[in-house]
Design a protein around this motif. Structure first.
Motif, PDB file in Angstrom:
ATOM      1  N   GLY A 116       0.822  -1.202   0.000  1.00 10.14           N
ATOM      2  CA  GLY A 116       0.000   0.000   0.000  1.00 10.14           C
ATOM      3  C   GLY A 116       0.857   1.253   0.000  1.00 10.14           C
ATOM      4  O   GLY A 116       2.079   1.207   0.162  1.00 10.14           O
ATOM      5  N   TYR A 117       0.233   2.400  -0.178  1.00  8.47           N
ATOM      6  CA  TYR A 117       0.974   3.659  -0.173  1.00  8.47           C
ATOM      7  C   TYR A 117       0.126   4.773   0.426  1.00  8.47           C
ATOM      8  O   TYR A 117      -1.107   4.724   0.441  1.00  8.47           O
ATOM      9  CB  TYR A 117       1.420   4.049  -1.585  1.00  8.47           C
ATOM     10  CG  TYR A 117       0.299   4.353  -2.560  1.00  8.47           C
ATOM     11  CD1 TYR A 117      -0.257   5.628  -2.678  1.00  8.47           C
ATOM     12  CD2 TYR A 117      -0.218   3.347  -3.388  1.00  8.47           C
ATOM     13  CE1 TYR A 117      -1.273   5.910  -3.576  1.00  8.47           C
ATOM     14  CE2 TYR A 117      -1.234   3.611  -4.290  1.00  8.47           C
ATOM     15  CZ  TYR A 117      -1.760   4.891  -4.385  1.00  8.47           C
ATOM     16  OH  TYR A 117      -2.776   5.158  -5.265  1.00  8.47           O
ATOM     17  N   LEU A 134       7.879  -1.324  -3.517  1.00  2.00           N
ATOM     18  CA  LEU A 134       6.822  -1.549  -4.497  1.00  2.00           C
ATOM     19  C   LEU A 134       5.653  -0.616  -4.221  1.00  2.00           C
ATOM     20  O   LEU A 134       5.033  -0.074  -5.150  1.00  2.00           O
ATOM     21  CB  LEU A 134       6.362  -3.010  -4.471  1.00  2.00           C
ATOM     22  CG  LEU A 134       5.275  -3.389  -5.477  1.00  2.00           C
ATOM     23  CD1 LEU A 134       5.681  -3.040  -6.904  1.00  2.00           C
ATOM     24  CD2 LEU A 134       4.944  -4.875  -5.368  1.00  2.00           C
ATOM     25  N   GLY A 135       5.355  -0.395  -2.941  1.00  2.00           N
ATOM     26  CA  GLY A 135       4.305   0.557  -2.584  1.00  2.00           C
ATOM     27  C   GLY A 135       4.628   1.958  -3.079  1.00  2.00           C
ATOM     28  O   GLY A 135       3.742   2.700  -3.508  1.00  2.00           O
ATOM     29  N   ILE A 213      -1.410  -4.675 -10.794  1.00  2.00           N
ATOM     30  CA  ILE A 213      -1.344  -6.112 -11.074  1.00  2.00           C
ATOM     31  C   ILE A 213       0.040  -6.623 -10.677  1.00  2.00           C
ATOM     32  O   ILE A 213       1.061  -6.048 -11.063  1.00  2.00           O
ATOM     33  CB  ILE A 213      -1.647  -6.392 -12.553  1.00  2.00           C
ATOM     34  CG1 ILE A 213      -3.144  -6.162 -12.820  1.00  2.00           C
ATOM     35  CG2 ILE A 213      -1.245  -7.812 -12.950  1.00  2.00           C
ATOM     36  CD1 ILE A 213      -3.540  -6.232 -14.273  1.00  2.00           C
ATOM     37  N   ASN A 214       0.083  -7.706  -9.892  1.00  2.00           N
ATOM     38  CA  ASN A 214       1.361  -8.175  -9.353  1.00  2.00           C
ATOM     39  C   ASN A 214       1.659  -9.637  -9.655  1.00  2.00           C
ATOM     40  O   ASN A 214       2.589 -10.210  -9.076  1.00  2.00           O
ATOM     41  CB  ASN A 214       1.411  -7.941  -7.836  1.00  2.00           C
ATOM     42  CG  ASN A 214       0.414  -8.792  -7.067  1.00  2.00           C
ATOM     43  OD1 ASN A 214      -0.445  -9.448  -7.661  1.00  2.00           O
ATOM     44  ND2 ASN A 214       0.519  -8.779  -5.752  1.00  2.00           N
ATOM     45  N   ARG A 244      10.089  -8.423 -12.898  1.00  2.00           N
ATOM     46  CA  ARG A 244      10.423  -8.323 -11.467  1.00  2.00           C
ATOM     47  C   ARG A 244      10.540  -6.896 -10.946  1.00  2.00           C
ATOM     48  O   ARG A 244       9.980  -6.582  -9.881  1.00  2.00           O
ATOM     49  CB  ARG A 244      11.711  -9.101 -11.189  1.00  2.00           C
ATOM     50  CG  ARG A 244      12.092  -9.164  -9.709  1.00  2.00           C
ATOM     51  CD  ARG A 244      13.286 -10.057  -9.481  1.00  2.00           C
ATOM     52  NE  ARG A 244      13.001 -11.427  -9.877  1.00  2.00           N
ATOM     53  CZ  ARG A 244      13.542 -12.039 -10.928  1.00  2.00           C
ATOM     54  NH1 ARG A 244      14.404 -11.391 -11.711  1.00  2.00           N
ATOM     55  NH2 ARG A 244      13.236 -13.291 -11.213  1.00  2.00           N
ATOM     56  N   PRO A 245      11.253  -5.983 -11.627  1.00  2.00           N
ATOM     57  CA  PRO A 245      11.353  -4.619 -11.092  1.00  2.00           C
ATOM     58  C   PRO A 245      10.006  -3.930 -10.907  1.00  2.00           C
ATOM     59  O   PRO A 245       9.886  -3.009 -10.101  1.00  2.00           O
ATOM     60  CB  PRO A 245      12.203  -3.893 -12.154  1.00  2.00           C
ATOM     61  CG  PRO A 245      12.973  -4.969 -12.820  1.00  2.00           C
ATOM     62  CD  PRO A 245      12.053  -6.151 -12.854  1.00  2.00           C
ATOM     63  N   TYR A 246       9.004  -4.392 -11.623  1.00  2.00           N
ATOM     64  CA  TYR A 246       7.671  -3.793 -11.529  1.00  2.00           C
ATOM     65  C   TYR A 246       6.757  -4.559 -10.572  1.00  2.00           C
ATOM     66  O   TYR A 246       5.543  -4.356 -10.565  1.00  2.00           O
ATOM     67  CB  TYR A 246       7.055  -3.690 -12.924  1.00  2.00           C
ATOM     68  CG  TYR A 246       7.819  -2.729 -13.799  1.00  2.00           C
ATOM     69  CD1 TYR A 246       7.554  -1.370 -13.769  1.00  2.00           C
ATOM     70  CD2 TYR A 246       8.854  -3.184 -14.616  1.00  2.00           C
ATOM     71  CE1 TYR A 246       8.281  -0.477 -14.547  1.00  2.00           C
ATOM     72  CE2 TYR A 246       9.591  -2.301 -15.390  1.00  2.00           C
ATOM     73  CZ  TYR A 246       9.305  -0.948 -15.346  1.00  2.00           C
ATOM     74  OH  TYR A 246      10.029  -0.056 -16.098  1.00  2.00           O
ATOM     75  N   GLY A 247       7.350  -5.456  -9.783  1.00  2.00           N
ATOM     76  CA  GLY A 247       6.602  -6.137  -8.733  1.00  2.00           C
ATOM     77  C   GLY A 247       5.703  -7.245  -9.211  1.00  2.00           C
ATOM     78  O   GLY A 247       4.758  -7.614  -8.517  1.00  2.00           O
ATOM     79  N   ILE A 248       5.994  -7.806 -10.390  1.00  2.00           N
ATOM     80  CA  ILE A 248       5.122  -8.827 -10.982  1.00  2.00           C
ATOM     81  C   ILE A 248       5.792 -10.188 -10.904  1.00  2.00           C
ATOM     82  O   ILE A 248       6.907 -10.367 -11.411  1.00  2.00           O
ATOM     83  CB  ILE A 248       4.789  -8.485 -12.451  1.00  2.00           C
ATOM     84  CG1 ILE A 248       4.129  -7.110 -12.531  1.00  2.00           C
ATOM     85  CG2 ILE A 248       3.893  -9.553 -13.062  1.00  2.00           C
ATOM     86  CD1 ILE A 248       4.039  -6.546 -13.935  1.00  2.00           C
ATOM     87  N   LYS A 249       5.127 -11.151 -10.280  1.00  2.00           N
ATOM     88  CA  LYS A 249       5.646 -12.509 -10.171  1.00  2.00           C
ATOM     89  C   LYS A 249       5.026 -13.397 -11.240  1.00  2.00           C
ATOM     90  O   LYS A 249       3.859 -13.245 -11.596  1.00  2.00           O
ATOM     91  CB  LYS A 249       5.363 -13.088  -8.782  1.00  2.00           C
ATOM     92  CG  LYS A 249       6.149 -12.392  -7.680  1.00  2.00           C
ATOM     93  CD  LYS A 249       6.062 -13.148  -6.365  1.00  2.00           C
ATOM     94  CE  LYS A 249       6.946 -12.487  -5.310  1.00  2.00           C
ATOM     95  NZ  LYS A 249       6.955 -13.259  -4.043  1.00  2.00           N
TER      96      LYS A 249
END
Length: 711
Positions: A116-117, A134-135, A213-214, A244-249
């Motif tokens: 969250g942010y 990532l937040g 989207i993660n 990965r740098p964009y928080g997507i698995k």
């Protein structure tokens, strides 16, 4: 600025690829999606923003935070026409910084949750803080969304995702085709990986991160075991490294028979020790390539796919075996509940409940059972799946279809957020009033930690990603609702329109109005009053209500609409099926009486005479035909309203949609004529007064469908 943690040159170059695409001096091919950083046209608005932002201040360092800062820098250059430098400060007190955007971590804000942010904007200061980097990235996109939609920057808010796993399911095949894909071939370009990474994958990652989207399941649920080979794991690693740098698995859809077909074992029985060991070793191999591997997605014992039932085992046996292979890692197992048997006397509506209800409470904590929004198969309108009110001890995720398999593919303008919302806001009454599907899915109803919202992706190699330009709005809407399912469909439409097309008040309102009316319009000319599953065989395009023979009885149209001299509709209130009893008493009461049933669900639960009098004052036949004809007129109205937008939005976008609306009108007439001419054989009734019968015959209409089977 600290150089040691800067993103590598490839990432930086690909980020600036977005800037090269900005500007309004040429036709827009749609490739930038909603991440358009064009100069804000309103000079007063632009100057007001510009005077507030003189610098971007880093109070923390990580590769991802620097990536977020560079995204901001690129965006502000495009939107404001201003170079905003990135500065490195160790001073935390925000009072020491003026006319700045601060990026920082904050472990003390108790309102913040993982990813969250917090966004604070006031008097020329914007502060984005989060528990993790990532937040911070999500917060940057949150701020940019406000600027792109020209909102007043005066806020103090916290945004936490309501769903843990916000996932796109790609039905991409190893040969580059996409099952139910209507926008070209696979964006992964498997034959080029891993040596060449297409720059569009970075654009794809940015777009997903911008809406939260993660997770991405990278291949078709009708899975080839080839994706588990070293050959393809190297390719998947190449994609995972970019996401990965964009928080997507990354997740992999697996074929349950892989131990036998790929590993050479004599069985794939989930209780066999050799099979267990094979999956454990394969899982460790995957993690050696992809350290943050998300997990497995499984379609088993459904539509011919192998599964644990082939060996006398249950879905829980299969899912738990894979979950055990994940022990020691953060990955999970997503097990699809889309299962049904070919029973001419049965009802697919009930099948998932029958197979999964005895297993409630037996699934491992690492397992999420993924349930489609409705009980049949992504129909344009379905009642919510009864499983959402029946499984207090099982972690249930929801699966929506973003790609328009049953919604005109890429030729019809359909905005799907109202469909998603209709399901998420439906009350299951599982724990009394207010037990919505959304609260089941976000875990708040049963205090479950592993939560999931998945969407079958509509992305492809077309320049604009989605075929129909408005298909982008459905991708966008899915991500926003996965982040916060309490958002309204209209708010999301306004956001997307402002970021993609225009912030001018009148054209924006016209576009949003068309979007909000598009789904009920499509339903009017295709599936009014709760009719369902009457599309063309195999290709699922256009009408085929006369389909009576197929590979399975429940792949035909007549199986579902049950039209005859006595009436039309599938009685699930106890006659043809007892599926209605799968719902809570309050829901049964709402839908069980045809006199009070929501007309949108009438044919889902009742078989009624053609002359049955509805609450509209019309007979069933007259209401059905009135809606079919109304749908065509509504599409014509869309065309007229769209013409008013010429010159007010990008011309390439305008012409693209204008052409597709003409196709949509022609095909709306196709649906209307086919359904009238076919059902009239049974009703024997004339059209309501004022409606003109088609000039073509039923056989002529049937001939239109036949061309789709030509090779």
């Amino acid at each position: 600025m600290n150089k040691t943690t800067k993103p590598n040159l490839l990432k930086k170059a690909l980020l600036f690829f977005a800037v090269l695409l900005s500007g309004q001096t040429y036709a827009d091919d749609g490739g930038r999606l909603w991440l358009k950083y064009d100069l804000i046209a309103d000079q007063a608005v632009r100057e007001n923003y510009a005077k507030s932002f003189d610098k971007i201040v880093l109070l923390e360092h990580s590769e991802r935070i620097i990536l977020a800062a560079e995204e901001l820098q690129v965006a502000l250059k495009g939107l404001l026409g201003k170079d905003v430098p990135i500065e490195d400060f160790s001073e935390r007190p925000k009072e020491k910084h003026k006319n700045a955007i601060l990026l920082m971590l904050d472990q003390d804000n108790t309102k913040l949750e993982t990813d969250g942010y917090a966004l604070f904007c006031k008097n020329g200061l914007a502060m984005i803080s989060a528990q993790n980097d990532l937040g911070v990235l999500y917060g940057v996109f949150g701020l940019l969304r406000k600027i792109q939609t020209e909102q007043t920057l005066d806020c103090d808010e916290v945004e936490n995702p309501k769903i843990r796993w916000r996932m796109l399911n790609h039905w991409d095949n190893a040969n580059g085709t996409v099952e139910r894909g209507y926008a070209g071939s696979s964006i992964w370009k498997w034959f080029e990986l891993p040596e060449r990474i297409d720059p569009r994958i970075v654009q794809y990652a940015r777009a997903n991160a911008s809406i939260g989207i993660n997770a991405v399941s990278i291949n078709n649920v009708n899975a080839s075991a080839r994706f588990l080979t070293a050959e393809y794991l190297r390719k998947i690693k190449g994609v995972a490294d970019v996401l990965r740098p964009y928080g997507i698995k990354v997740f992999i859809s697996v074929n349950f028979k892989a131990p036998k077909t790929l590993g050479g074992l004599e069985t794939s029985d989930p209780l066999d020790e050799g099979v267990k060991n094979w999956w454990q070793e394969k899982t460790e191999e995957i993690y050696s390539y992809i350290p943050d591997f998300g997990g497995y997605l499984v379609k088993a014992n459904s539509e011919g796919e192998p599964g644990p039932q082939d060996y006398g085992r249950t879905h829980a046996d299969g899912a738990n075996m894979l979950a055990e292979a994940m022990k020691g890692h953060d990955g999970i197992v997503v097990w699809r509940a889309f299962v049904y048997n070919a029973d001419p006397n049965g009802d697919r509506f009930e099948e998932a409940n029958k197979q999964f209800k005895p297993l409630d409470g037996q699934f491992d904590d690492k397992v999420i059972v993924q349930v489609k929004n409705g009980p049949i198969d992504f129909m344009p309108r379905e009642p919510f799946h009864p499983m959402f009110g029946q499984f207090p001890k099982t972690q249930l995720g929801i699966e929506f279809q973003i790609t328009q398999e049953y919604l005109g593919h890429a030729t019809h303008l359909i905005y799907l957020a109202p469909m998603f919302k209709e399901c998420l806001d439906s009350d299951t009454y599982a724990k009394g009033k207010g037990s919505t599907v959304g609260r089941v899915v976000d875990g708040s109803l049963y205090q479950q930690k592993q939560t999931l919202m998945a969407g079958v992706a509509n992305t492809g190699s077309d320049a604009n990603w989605t075929g129909h330009p408005f298909g982008q709005a459905n991708w966008y809407a899915f991500g926003r609702l996965a982040w916060d399912h309490t958002l309204s469909a209209e708010q999301i439409a306004q956001e997307w329109t402002g970021m993609t097309l225009t912030n001018k008040k009148n054209p924006e309102k016209e576009i949003v109005d068309i979007m909000m009316a598009s789904l009920p319009t499509y339903i009017n000319y295709t599936y009014p009053l709760g009719l369902h599953h009457m599309m063309g065989e195999g290709h699922h395009y256009g009408p085929q209500p006369w389909l009576a023979k197929s590979g399975r009885p429940d792949w035909t149209s007549v199986y579902y609409h049950r039209a005859g001299k006595d009436g039309i509709g599938f009685d699930r209130s106890g006659g043809m099926s007892k599926a209605l009893k799968l719902y809570a008493p309050e829901v049964q009461k709402k839908w069980g009486n045809p006199a009070t049933c929501d007309l949108n669900y009438l044919m889902w639960f009742h078989h009624l005479p053609w002359n049955y009098k509805l609450t509209t004052g019309r007979t069933l036949w007259d209401e059905l035909m009135t809606r079919y004809y109304l749908g065509v007129e509504q599409v014509k109205d869309f065309e007229n309203r769209w013409h008013n937008l010429k010159g007010q939005i990008d011309n390439a976008f305008y012409e693209n949609v204008n052409s597709r609306l003409k196709i949509q009108e022609r095909e709306a007439k196709w649906w209307r004529d086919a359904c009238y001419l076919y059902f009239e054989q049974f009703s024997g009734l004339p059209l309501p007064k004022g409606l003109q019968p088609p000039k073509r015959t039923l056989e002529e209409v049937k001939a239109l469908e036949k061309v789709y089977h030509l090779r």
